[in-house]
Design an enzyme around this catalytic site. Structure first.
Site, PDB file in Angstrom:
ATOM      1  N   MET A   8     -15.622  23.693  10.660  1.00  0.00           N
ATOM      2  CA  MET A   8     -16.890  23.525   9.952  1.00  0.00           C
ATOM      3  C   MET A   8     -17.429  24.814   9.338  1.00  0.00           C
ATOM      4  O   MET A   8     -18.264  24.768   8.454  1.00  0.00           O
ATOM      5  CB  MET A   8     -17.955  22.965  10.895  1.00  0.00           C
ATOM      6  CG  MET A   8     -18.428  23.947  11.951  1.00  0.00           C
ATOM      7  SD  MET A   8     -20.049  23.576  12.674  1.00  0.00           S
ATOM      8  CE  MET A   8     -21.143  23.892  11.316  1.00  0.00           C
ATOM      9  N   TYR A   9     -16.960  25.984   9.800  1.00  0.00           N
ATOM     10  CA  TYR A   9     -17.463  27.243   9.259  1.00  0.00           C
ATOM     11  C   TYR A   9     -17.050  27.369   7.794  1.00  0.00           C
ATOM     12  O   TYR A   9     -15.855  27.404   7.485  1.00  0.00           O
ATOM     13  CB  TYR A   9     -16.941  28.444  10.039  1.00  0.00           C
ATOM     14  CG  TYR A   9     -17.326  28.479  11.505  1.00  0.00           C
ATOM     15  CD1 TYR A   9     -18.406  27.753  11.994  1.00  0.00           C
ATOM     16  CD2 TYR A   9     -16.611  29.247  12.406  1.00  0.00           C
ATOM     17  CE1 TYR A   9     -18.756  27.794  13.340  1.00  0.00           C
ATOM     18  CE2 TYR A   9     -16.950  29.301  13.758  1.00  0.00           C
ATOM     19  CZ  TYR A   9     -18.026  28.569  14.213  1.00  0.00           C
ATOM     20  OH  TYR A   9     -18.363  28.609  15.541  1.00  0.00           O
ATOM     21  N   SER A  10     -18.035  27.433   6.935  1.00  0.00           N
ATOM     22  CA  SER A  10     -17.797  27.466   5.482  1.00  0.00           C
ATOM     23  C   SER A  10     -16.954  26.282   5.042  1.00  0.00           C
ATOM     24  O   SER A  10     -16.234  26.350   4.037  1.00  0.00           O
ATOM     25  CB  SER A  10     -17.129  28.773   5.046  1.00  0.00           C
ATOM     26  OG  SER A  10     -17.986  29.873   5.234  1.00  0.00           O
ATOM     27  N   LEU A  11     -17.038  25.186   5.827  1.00  0.00           N
ATOM     28  CA  LEU A  11     -16.294  23.950   5.520  1.00  0.00           C
ATOM     29  C   LEU A  11     -14.815  24.235   5.260  1.00  0.00           C
ATOM     30  O   LEU A  11     -14.223  23.776   4.285  1.00  0.00           O
ATOM     31  CB  LEU A  11     -16.931  23.216   4.336  1.00  0.00           C
ATOM     32  CG  LEU A  11     -18.360  22.721   4.587  1.00  0.00           C
ATOM     33  CD1 LEU A  11     -18.909  22.014   3.359  1.00  0.00           C
ATOM     34  CD2 LEU A  11     -18.397  21.771   5.808  1.00  0.00           C
TER      35      LEU A  11
END
Length: 326
Positions: free
Chosen positions: A58-61
């Site tokens: 999910m970090y920076s998608l």
């Protein structure tokens, strides 16, 4: 660099884990560093002996995984590294793009492998527990990934100790891969994990790798209060911090850290990290760094040994908090 084992496994990890949420796509969060700007942090970490790196889909998608994988492939020896990522949070608002169903866990792992540019994920973690997926289904899916060779070890992040214990028992009952690590919310400002989760991990030989060891900068002195929106770029948009730290007694803990740090002549961040590193159950705090000085302070904390009296001073002001972080 100091090293230890990841829980009861034979895997060697550095006593510091570089958290990679800060590296990816600035359009996701304004304080995130892009590929070029993040490269010096990976280089400094590897040069210092850090071999443990944590990111999430999910970090920076997904871009954080891309940046992390690219940097480590170019700078580090991947055979020496332990690369961790996570699954659970939705990657879009479309069906089956989040959660911990067998479908999403397997799809999420395969997508993370592509983004990281790696054949196997060393430590694959569930970012949170999914109330809609039975624990048996979750653990069976994770075991499948281990048997397929896509994942070496599995871990979990913030949840209730009762849920974590149930997951460990489920693995034992079926002979499945069990969680080897717990990435939980634990620092001088939030010590509720000491009631159940920390003793459980110590008894079960589970590695503890705390997130937010500096309480979103509050323990480092870079942020004046949870409501502060001006002191750092992250503070401008970090609404999560305002949900985590809102107790009247928090300032007394922050003041205690400052007093001990002033007497030692070191930054507050070093004292707060040294306290965590002294806890027997803690394997490696996950440190975030958007300035090289953040990384240098974390490295210096490895050699800072607090006295029993200093630890008492740091812990004395703490008051019970509502459960936060999951």
């Amino acid at each position: 660099m100091k090293y230890t084992f990841l829980g009861r496994t034979g895997v060697t990890v550095s006593r510091l884990c570089l958290g990679c949420m800060s590296y990816g796509d600035p359009s996701w969060r304004p304080w995130v560093l892009d590929d070029a700007a993040s490269r010096p942090f990976f280089r400094r970490a590897v040069e210092a002996g850090i071999n443990f790196f944590d990111t999430a889909d999910m970090y920076s998608l997904g871009v954080s995984e891309e940046v992390t994988g690219r940097a480590l492939r170019e700078i580090a020896n991947l055979e020496e590294c332990v690369v961790a990522t996570k699954v659970f949070h939705p990657m879009s608002d479309r069906p089956n793009m989040g959660g911990l169903s067998r479908k999403h866990i397997v799809q999420g792992c395969e997508a993370s492998l592509r983004r990281l540019g790696m054949d196997t994920i060393d430590l694959y973690q569930v970012h949170r527990f999914d109330p809609h997926t039975p624990i048996d289904e979750m653990m069976a899916a994770l075991d499948l990934l281990v048997r397929q060779g896509k994942v070496r070890y599995v871990g979990a992040s913030s949840t209730a100790a009762s849920c974590f214990a149930q997951a460990l028992a489920t693995s034992e009952r079926h002979g499945w891969a069990r969680f080897v690590s717990m990435q939980n919310h634990y620092n001088l400002l939030y010590r509720e994990e000491e009631r159940e989760m920390m003793p459980l991990c110590a008894a079960e030989g589970v590695a503890v790798i705390p997130w937010s060891p500096l309480a979103r900068g509050l323990l480092a002195g870079t942020r004046h209060s949870p409501a502060d929106r001006e002191s750092t770029k992250r503070a401008e948009s970090d609404d999560f911090a305002r949900k985590l730290y809102d107790q009247p007694g928090d300032q007394e803990v922050i003041d205690a850290v400052r007093r001990v740090a002033a007497k030692r002549g070191v930054p507050s961040a070093q004292v707060a990290l040294a306290w965590l590193l002294a806890k027997p159950a803690v394997t490696a705090p996950i440190i975030g760094a958007t300035k090289l000085s953040h990384l240098d302070d974390a490295l210096a904390a490895l050699d800072l040994e607090l006295t029993a009296d200093e630890i008492r001073q740091l812990e004395a002001p703490y008051r019970a908090h509502p459960v936060r972080g999951f």
